[in-house]
Design a protein around this motif. Sequence first.
Motif, PDB file in Angstrom:
ATOM      1  N   TYR A 142      -3.598   1.529   0.354  1.00  0.00           N
ATOM      2  CA  TYR A 142      -2.487   0.912  -0.307  1.00  0.00           C
ATOM      3  C   TYR A 142      -2.257   0.233  -1.922  1.00  0.00           C
ATOM      4  N   GLN A 143      -1.771   0.225  -2.562  1.00  0.00           N
ATOM      5  CA  GLN A 143      -1.609  -0.809  -3.764  1.00  0.00           C
ATOM      6  C   GLN A 143      -0.107  -1.483  -3.891  1.00  0.00           C
ATOM      7  N   LEU A 144      -0.254  -3.188  -4.486  1.00  0.00           N
ATOM      8  CA  LEU A 144       0.442  -3.416  -4.271  1.00  0.00           C
ATOM      9  C   LEU A 144       0.332  -4.563  -6.000  1.00  0.00           C
TER      10      LEU A 144
ATOM     11  N   GLU B  51      -1.859  -5.885 -10.461  1.00  0.00           N
ATOM     12  CA  GLU B  51      -2.083  -5.144  -9.858  1.00  0.00           C
ATOM     13  C   GLU B  51      -3.651  -4.970  -8.829  1.00  0.00           C
ATOM     14  N   TYR B  52      -3.245  -4.957  -7.492  1.00  0.00           N
ATOM     15  CA  TYR B  52      -3.903  -5.420  -6.413  1.00  0.00           C
ATOM     16  C   TYR B  52      -4.142  -3.909  -5.732  1.00  0.00           C
TER      17      TYR B  52
ATOM     18  N   MET C  23       8.036 -11.052  -7.926  1.00  0.00           N
ATOM     19  CA  MET C  23       8.389 -10.303  -7.573  1.00  0.00           C
ATOM     20  C   MET C  23       7.322  -9.203  -7.204  1.00  0.00           C
ATOM     21  N   VAL C  24       7.555  -8.659  -6.031  1.00  0.00           N
ATOM     22  CA  VAL C  24       6.616  -7.269  -5.828  1.00  0.00           C
ATOM     23  C   VAL C  24       6.573  -6.410  -5.131  1.00  0.00           C
ATOM     24  N   GLN C  25       5.724  -5.288  -5.244  1.00  0.00           N
ATOM     25  CA  GLN C  25       6.178  -3.538  -5.236  1.00  0.00           C
ATOM     26  C   GLN C  25       4.956  -3.372  -4.420  1.00  0.00           C
TER      27      GLN C  25
END
Lengths: 611, 190
Positions: A168-170, A182-183, A203-205
């Motif tokens: 996963y990446q957020l 990006e993390y 904002m988070v995605q």
Amino acid sequence: MGISSGPKPFLTVGVLFILLSPATGFSAPGRPRVINCRSPEKETFTCWWEPGDDGGLPTTYALYYRLEGSETIYECPDYKTAGENSCFFSKNDTSLWVDYNISVVASNDMGKSVSEPVEVDVVYIVQPNTPESVMVSVLEDNHGPYLRVDWEKPQSADTRSGWITLVYQLRVKQAKDETWEEYDAGMQKYYNVFSPHSGKEYMVQVRCKPDHGFWSEWTTPVYIQMPDYMPKVRSMWIMVAVISAFLILLFAWTMNVKQNSVKHCLLPPVPGPKIQGFDQQLLKNGKSEEMFNALVIPGFPPTSTYEDLLVEYLEVYDDEKRELVLNEKNLIEGSMKSKSTSSDNDSGRGSCDSRTLLMEKCVDESGTEQELSQYGEASWASSDSEGRDNPASPGLEDGKVQMWPSVFSSPQSHNFQQQHPGGLRASHHSVPEISCVSPQVQTCCGQQDQLEGFQFSKPGLYRYAQMYSMDTIECKHVAQEPQSQSQSQSQSAEYVEVQTVNQENVLLVTPLSNPEGPNPELSDFSGEDYSKVRDVTSDNVLLLQRDLSVSQFVGDYCQDQIGQVDPCFLQQQQQEQTCKLNAHLHHPASALQEDMRLAGNGYVDTTMMMS
Amino acid sequence: MAKGLMLLSVVVATLYVSQGSTSENQRLFNNAVIRVQHLHQLAAKMITEFEERLLPDERRQLSKIFPLSFCNSDSIEAPTGKDETQKSSVLQLLYISYRLIESWEHPSRNLGNLNQITEKLADLKLGISVLIDGCQDGQLTVNDVNDSLPLPFEDFYQTLGGKHLRKSNKVETYLRVANCRRSLDSNCTL
């Protein structure tokens, strides 16, 4: 099903259409293109195509595929599920690790066209669905608040059995910013974002990817509002800043109040010159005369007592073989000598401090007081005359008394005074003249007219005049005692002591041999008197001789030039005995030698050496 | 009473031992999965480098020049779907993986040791064999897997081609599935 058979009717129709198309504008469809094939969970997959030009006629599209290692052509099983211009392959129709050869055929009344074939291996076209249930919350720990993001895997992906592995990446950004941060979260389904700014909206995605595949789409953004907060660290710094500002203000106010004392502490005032009677105002006023007059202190220089006399020694001795020696020691020399022979009170300056005057005993002359009074001048004059002969007496000026102030102006008088408290106190004093009052001196003093008579031709009559241009100047004359026949070969002298200067400016002296000596200054010299320099040997040895006339003195003492007191007691006072003292000018001496003579009050007269 | 206690202690000891062996197996499984993953990446890199050197025309002809039908790995029956894979036992999966790796190892030895693939394949094969031995304790041997000897020679280009890449992917998948089935690994949970 495969392509329909029976090419003949098609050909006919096609030819007709081609012949007629210029009139009608219809043509065969353009070549379609397979855009994309994707598998969301590595179990099914879908292919999409792009239709070409339809040629103005209704066109149908068909997808055909072939598996590797087989020539069998299959048609798309499902054109509906995935939407327009798509083909959906179900689980039964999907084989992994097998290449699919897929092509799309577009056909209309005018003709058909086939797309480019596409090779697809389902395993390598996996693109999962977006993660689900993204939740963002604000948590707090010791360091402050932070964001915690939680999400779920896409439902279709089977990660439980290990069939597919997702990472996963957020990404996070402030609502008003443009760049994302990006993390990478790996395979975990949560993430902490630290140190967000207070009061901002974020904002988070999130998205995911299989180990060999494509990234999913980003989830719809989740908005979170950070609350306003004051971190503990910041509050501490604010407090520190306030306190330090307060302290600075306090310090500044204190400095302002105590301005003067601080100034005095940091920049101590430079002491100005303190001249008694110096008035700066007068100077500023420009009246220099008044200022200088103000400097004149009444009573300065002091002229009161005889103790302030500056006495000059005039040493004159009459010897056919010898020339008149006039030795004037200037102030500096004398004081230096006195300092070099520090322990001897009388050293260097001889009888200057002991208030003795070495007076000449003139046998064949008689003098009056006036003559005596003039004697001083005469002595000065003689000294002056001798001074001309002797370049060592620069201080004399015509034997006049006027030289005295110039002599007096030396400040060393004070030092002199301190060093010899018992002696003649030196001070700046203008003595107009010295009068020789001693009867013995009278005879000498009367020889004013015979200046040259100082050079006595008579043997045995010696007159030592030693000039000490120091603070105390004494008129010292070495006179020969007529009684001392045994000393005929020797030079005898008698020291007199200056008692006072009477009102008529007459110097009253008393012989040192006088038991009623005025002062016990020579009490330390209570021995025999070896104040007569008898002779100087060849190897710079001063021979001192005991003075018979001072028989009342019990003890004797010998002093060498460097001030070593060597008491030498004589057994018979009446007898003439010689105390030998080895007095080298330049070497310390302790032995005694014959025929040493001490001058005056114990000083070794070095003028003998010079001669 | 004494016998009962002794039996109980033996059972407990066996459980511990088995758990120990399980943990050891788990470690080996994880290790194998990681190794396969690495091999897969290595193969992908090799293919990419190879294809970059080809002219565009040759690329298109690649599948024609080297038909995939020659790939001998087809003789090894392996599940091609999830359902089939789920139905296979762990041992079967391990065995298949072992075979696949072996079929890759031989040609790579002939082609020289590119990126030390031969050693890595050998190591992986060894690990899988250990796992197989561990699985075979008290279990039936695999019977329904057709053992086919690998051809002594395989085409050079296919060695470099997508086949091996695919093989590594297969093995990786199989091992992961087998691993997840054997243990409650965190990677396999929802």
